[in-house]
Design a protein around this motif. Structure first.
Motif, PDB file in Angstrom:
ATOM      1  N   VAL A  93       1.046  -1.068   0.224  1.00 21.90           N
ATOM      2  CA  VAL A  93       0.307  -0.068   0.081  1.00 21.90           C
ATOM      3  C   VAL A  93       1.021   1.116  -0.124  1.00 21.90           C
ATOM      4  CG1 VAL A  93      -2.288  -0.996   0.594  1.00 21.90           C
ATOM      5  CG2 VAL A  93      -0.147   0.152   2.746  1.00 21.90           C
ATOM      6  N   SER A  94      -0.009   2.259   0.174  1.00 20.34           N
ATOM      7  CA  SER A  94       1.191   3.552  -0.909  1.00 20.34           C
ATOM      8  C   SER A  94       1.490   3.939   0.778  1.00 20.34           C
ATOM      9  CB  SER A  94       0.400   4.746  -1.124  1.00 20.34           C
ATOM     10  OG  SER A  94      -0.580   4.920  -0.412  1.00 20.34           O
ATOM     11  N   GLY A  95       2.369   4.938   1.082  1.00 23.75           N
ATOM     12  CA  GLY A  95       2.572   5.079   2.692  1.00 23.75           C
ATOM     13  C   GLY A  95       1.584   6.520   3.449  1.00 23.75           C
ATOM     14  N   GLN A  96       0.908   7.218   2.230  1.00 18.63           N
ATOM     15  CA  GLN A  96      -0.064   7.745   2.763  1.00 18.63           C
ATOM     16  C   GLN A  96      -1.058   6.986   3.154  1.00 18.63           C
ATOM     17  OE1 GLN A  96       1.476   8.599  -0.315  1.00 18.63           O
ATOM     18  NE2 GLN A  96       1.793  10.402  -0.511  1.00 18.63           N
ATOM     19  N   LEU A  97      -1.512   5.450   2.666  1.00 20.75           N
ATOM     20  CA  LEU A  97      -1.910   5.156   3.334  1.00 20.75           C
ATOM     21  C   LEU A  97      -2.453   4.183   4.271  1.00 20.75           C
ATOM     22  CD1 LEU A  97      -5.313   4.514   2.759  1.00 20.75           C
ATOM     23  CD2 LEU A  97      -4.545   1.880   1.776  1.00 20.75           C
ATOM     24  N   LYS A  98      -0.450   3.851   4.717  1.00 20.61           N
ATOM     25  CA  LYS A  98      -0.286   2.408   5.464  1.00 20.61           C
ATOM     26  C   LYS A  98      -0.134   3.934   7.213  1.00 20.61           C
ATOM     27  CE  LYS A  98       1.958  -0.786   8.306  1.00 20.61           C
ATOM     28  NZ  LYS A  98       1.934   0.319   9.366  1.00 20.61           N
ATOM     29  N   THR A  99      -0.057   5.633   6.357  1.00 24.66           N
ATOM     30  CA  THR A  99       0.275   6.078   7.753  1.00 24.66           C
ATOM     31  C   THR A  99      -1.088   6.426   8.145  1.00 24.66           C
ATOM     32  OG1 THR A  99       1.732   7.266   6.684  1.00 24.66           O
ATOM     33  CG2 THR A  99       0.203   8.833   7.786  1.00 24.66           C
ATOM     34  N   PHE A 100      -2.852   6.547   7.518  1.00 19.91           N
ATOM     35  CA  PHE A 100      -3.461   6.765   7.617  1.00 19.91           C
ATOM     36  C   PHE A 100      -4.484   5.628   8.296  1.00 19.91           C
ATOM     37  CE2 PHE A 100      -7.742   4.760   6.617  1.00 19.91           C
ATOM     38  CZ  PHE A 100      -8.801   5.548   7.478  1.00 19.91           C
ATOM     39  N   MET A 101      -3.875   4.300   8.323  1.00 18.48           N
ATOM     40  CA  MET A 101      -4.178   2.723   8.965  1.00 18.48           C
ATOM     41  C   MET A 101      -3.558   2.969  10.067  1.00 18.48           C
ATOM     42  SD  MET A 101      -3.107   0.411   5.834  1.00 18.48           S
ATOM     43  CE  MET A 101      -4.265  -0.439   5.020  1.00 18.48           C
ATOM     44  N   ASP A 102      -2.274   3.210  10.669  1.00 24.41           N
ATOM     45  CA  ASP A 102      -1.733   3.361  12.053  1.00 24.41           C
ATOM     46  C   ASP A 102      -1.937   4.300  12.887  1.00 24.41           C
ATOM     47  OD1 ASP A 102      -0.009   1.344  10.482  1.00 24.41           O
ATOM     48  OD2 ASP A 102       1.942   3.349  10.047  1.00 24.41           O
TER      49      ASP A 102
END
Ligand SMILES: Cc1cc2nc3c(=O)[nH]c(=O)nc-3n(C[C@H](O)[C@H](O)[C@H](O)COP(=O)(O)O)c2cc1C
Length: 182
Positions: A93-102
């Motif tokens: 997944v993109s960094g943007q989505l992973k940051t959101f998930m975290d």
């Protein structure tokens, strides 16, 4: 019923188009839809303080980082179903989505039971991107509904492929079924 789509692409491209098409297939009198473009929001990375978790100094499930994530917590809790969209970046997944998930850490236990679906786009290989989305859903105790993947490089490429549109319509039907069942 409310379906919330989260777009993890940093550009107006294939992922955003796919999510918009999917939501079009869901728009009806009974279903409310909303698309969140992470690229337009300021969401900082989780700093790992864990104050949001039970047992921490802040027991209310609130994140102490004051940024645009604060406006998303209520939307996530309110949604009856979620769709996450991501470009494959290094087959994840993109960094943007992973940051959101975290940053969903303060509320992840409250997402349990909600249906979740995913879309992902890659130039040549989706790799683990859909698996990443499924894993997030599994950890949160959500119900996986299904996914659509597309191969595309330039921003408008996916929109020129009628087969992708057809598969998005089928996923929209599955989501409608999952909403009716819940
Ligand atoms: C940083 C970066 C990493 C990428 N990694 C991959 C990859 O591992 N595999 C692949 O097939 N495409 C990869 N791509 C290509 C994108 O997935 C592709 O351009 C896709 O269409 C982007 O989706 P979007 O239009 O929704 O942003 C990468 C692109 C970027 C910018």
């Amino acid at each position: 019923m409310k379906v919330l789509a989260i777009c993890g692409s940093p550009r107006k491209g294939n992922t955003e188009w796919m999510l918009r098409k999917l939501l079009e297939g869901l728009d009806s009198a009974e279903v409310d839809t909303e698309l969140v473009l992470l690229r337009k929001l300021n969401i900082k990375g989780c700093d790992g303080c864990l104050a949001c978790e039970a047992g921490g100094e802040n027991r209310e499930g609130i994140c102490r980082i004051e940024d645009d994530m604060q406006q998303l917590y209520a939307k996530l809790l309110d949604a009856d179903c979620m769709v996450f969209g991501t470009p494959a970046y290094f087959e994840m997944v993109s960094g943007q989505l992973k940051t959101f998930m975290d940053r969903t850490c303060p509320i992840w236990t409250k997402l349990s039971g909600k249906p979740i679906a995913g879309v992902a786009v890659a130039e040549g290989g989706i790799g683990q991107a859909i698996r990443n989305l499924r894993t997030y859903g599994k950890v949160c105790g959500m119900r996986w509904v299904g996914s659509v993947t597309a191969l595309a490089k330039t921003p408008k490429e996916a929109s020129k492929n009628p087969r992708i549109e057809r598969r998005l319509r089928i996923l929209a039907e599955k989501i409608t079924g999952a909403l009716k069942a819940s």
